[in-house]
Design a protein around this motif. Structure first.
Motif, PDB file in Angstrom:
ATOM      1  N   ALA A 133      16.479 119.435 132.695  1.00 59.17           N
ATOM      2  CA  ALA A 133      17.229 118.287 133.230  1.00 59.17           C
ATOM      3  C   ALA A 133      16.903 116.986 132.493  1.00 59.17           C
ATOM      4  CB  ALA A 133      16.955 118.148 134.721  1.00 59.17           C
ATOM      5  N   ASP A 134      15.625 116.718 132.229  1.00 58.81           N
ATOM      6  CA  ASP A 134      15.244 115.471 131.545  1.00 58.81           C
ATOM      7  C   ASP A 134      15.812 115.423 130.130  1.00 58.81           C
ATOM      8  OD1 ASP A 134      13.882 114.657 133.790  1.00 58.81           O
ATOM      9  OD2 ASP A 134      11.895 115.152 133.005  1.00 58.81           O
ATOM     10  N   GLU A 135      15.810 116.560 129.446  1.00 58.76           N
ATOM     11  CA  GLU A 135      16.350 116.619 128.083  1.00 58.76           C
ATOM     12  C   GLU A 135      17.862 116.357 128.096  1.00 58.76           C
ATOM     13  OE1 GLU A 135      16.429 119.656 124.242  1.00 58.76           O
ATOM     14  OE2 GLU A 135      15.804 120.422 126.195  1.00 58.76           O
ATOM     15  N   ILE A 136      18.548 116.949 129.060  1.00 55.47           N
ATOM     16  CA  ILE A 136      19.995 116.752 129.179  1.00 55.47           C
ATOM     17  C   ILE A 136      20.303 115.281 129.448  1.00 55.47           C
ATOM     18  CG2 ILE A 136      22.024 117.277 130.598  1.00 55.47           C
ATOM     19  CD1 ILE A 136      20.781 120.125 130.936  1.00 55.47           C
ATOM     20  N   ASP A 137      19.534 114.661 130.333  1.00 57.51           N
ATOM     21  CA  ASP A 137      19.725 113.227 130.604  1.00 57.51           C
ATOM     22  C   ASP A 137      19.560 112.411 129.326  1.00 57.51           C
ATOM     23  OD1 ASP A 137      20.202 113.729 133.275  1.00 57.51           O
ATOM     24  OD2 ASP A 137      18.194 113.125 133.939  1.00 57.51           O
ATOM     25  N   ALA A 138      18.535 112.735 128.539  1.00 58.61           N
ATOM     26  CA  ALA A 138      18.275 111.996 127.294  1.00 58.61           C
ATOM     27  C   ALA A 138      19.411 112.198 126.296  1.00 58.61           C
ATOM     28  CB  ALA A 138      16.940 112.435 126.698  1.00 58.61           C
ATOM     29  N   ILE A 139      19.925 113.416 126.202  1.00 59.99           N
ATOM     30  CA  ILE A 139      21.033 113.704 125.275  1.00 59.99           C
ATOM     31  C   ILE A 139      22.278 112.922 125.693  1.00 59.99           C
ATOM     32  CG2 ILE A 139      22.627 115.509 124.495  1.00 59.99           C
ATOM     33  CD1 ILE A 139      20.206 117.476 124.772  1.00 59.99           C
ATOM     34  N   LEU A 140      22.593 112.920 126.982  1.00 65.50           N
ATOM     35  CA  LEU A 140      23.763 112.189 127.468  1.00 65.50           C
ATOM     36  C   LEU A 140      23.597 110.684 127.277  1.00 65.50           C
ATOM     37  CD1 LEU A 140      24.598 114.196 130.711  1.00 65.50           C
ATOM     38  CD2 LEU A 140      25.905 114.155 128.576  1.00 65.50           C
ATOM     39  N   GLU A 141      22.401 110.175 127.500  1.00 65.89           N
ATOM     40  CA  GLU A 141      22.144 108.737 127.310  1.00 65.89           C
ATOM     41  C   GLU A 141      22.287 108.368 125.841  1.00 65.89           C
ATOM     42  OE1 GLU A 141      21.584 104.876 128.126  1.00 65.89           O
ATOM     43  OE2 GLU A 141      21.857 106.456 129.610  1.00 65.89           O
ATOM     44  N   PHE A 142      21.770 109.207 124.963  1.00 70.72           N
ATOM     45  CA  PHE A 142      21.895 108.964 123.524  1.00 70.72           C
ATOM     46  C   PHE A 142      23.373 108.935 123.126  1.00 70.72           C
ATOM     47  CE2 PHE A 142      22.463 110.691 119.236  1.00 70.72           C
ATOM     48  CZ  PHE A 142      21.789 109.731 118.513  1.00 70.72           C
ATOM     49  N   ALA A 143      24.145 109.906 123.628  1.00 71.00           N
ATOM     50  CA  ALA A 143      25.577 109.981 123.313  1.00 71.00           C
ATOM     51  C   ALA A 143      26.302 108.735 123.801  1.00 71.00           C
ATOM     52  CB  ALA A 143      26.184 111.229 123.913  1.00 71.00           C
TER      53      ALA A 143
END
Length: 122
Positions: A107-117
């Motif tokens: 979940a934390d990695e997905i949040d970071a990927i979406l925030e980066f995008a």
């Protein structure tokens, strides 16, 4: 395109600096999830158990890989990876779970990927 994406992912195993490119291409791609839409078009994903005993949503980069691993008659939905990540917020996902190199997204990695995008699109 997803064969190219699969090759890019495999390249990240030896070249972690390529993860940013992989994530950008992944978010722009369509992926295949085990599951179905109900009469109201709500998505219902099948879950799998990870090696750590956690529940995760499996997804595949290609229909061929899904059918090879699960069977040609498997029920699936095609969805953009970015939308999948957004609507499953808080869940763990596993890309190509039965492949030689599966990738678990926490979940934390997905949040970071979406925030980066999101920052890239500003």
């Amino acid at each position: 395109m997803n064969d190219t994406l699969q090759h890019l992912y495999e390249s990240t195993l030896d070249h972690p600096e390529q993860y940013q490119d992989f994530y950008q291409q992944l978010l722009a791609s369509q992926v295949y999830c085990l599951g179905e839409r109900d009469a109201e078009q709500h998505l219902h994903f099948q879950l799998m158990e990870t090696e750590q005993g956690e529940q995760a949503i499996p997804f595949f980069l290609s229909l061929a890989m899904l059918q090879q691993d699960v069977g040609a008659d498997a029920e699936f939905v095609m969805i953009s990876a970015e939308k999948l990540f957004a609507i499953t917020k808080g869940a763990s996902l596993v890309m190509n779970p039965t492949s030689e190199h599966p990738k678990e997204f926490l979940a934390d990695e997905i949040d970071a990927i979406l925030e980066f995008a999101k920052q890239q699109s500003l």
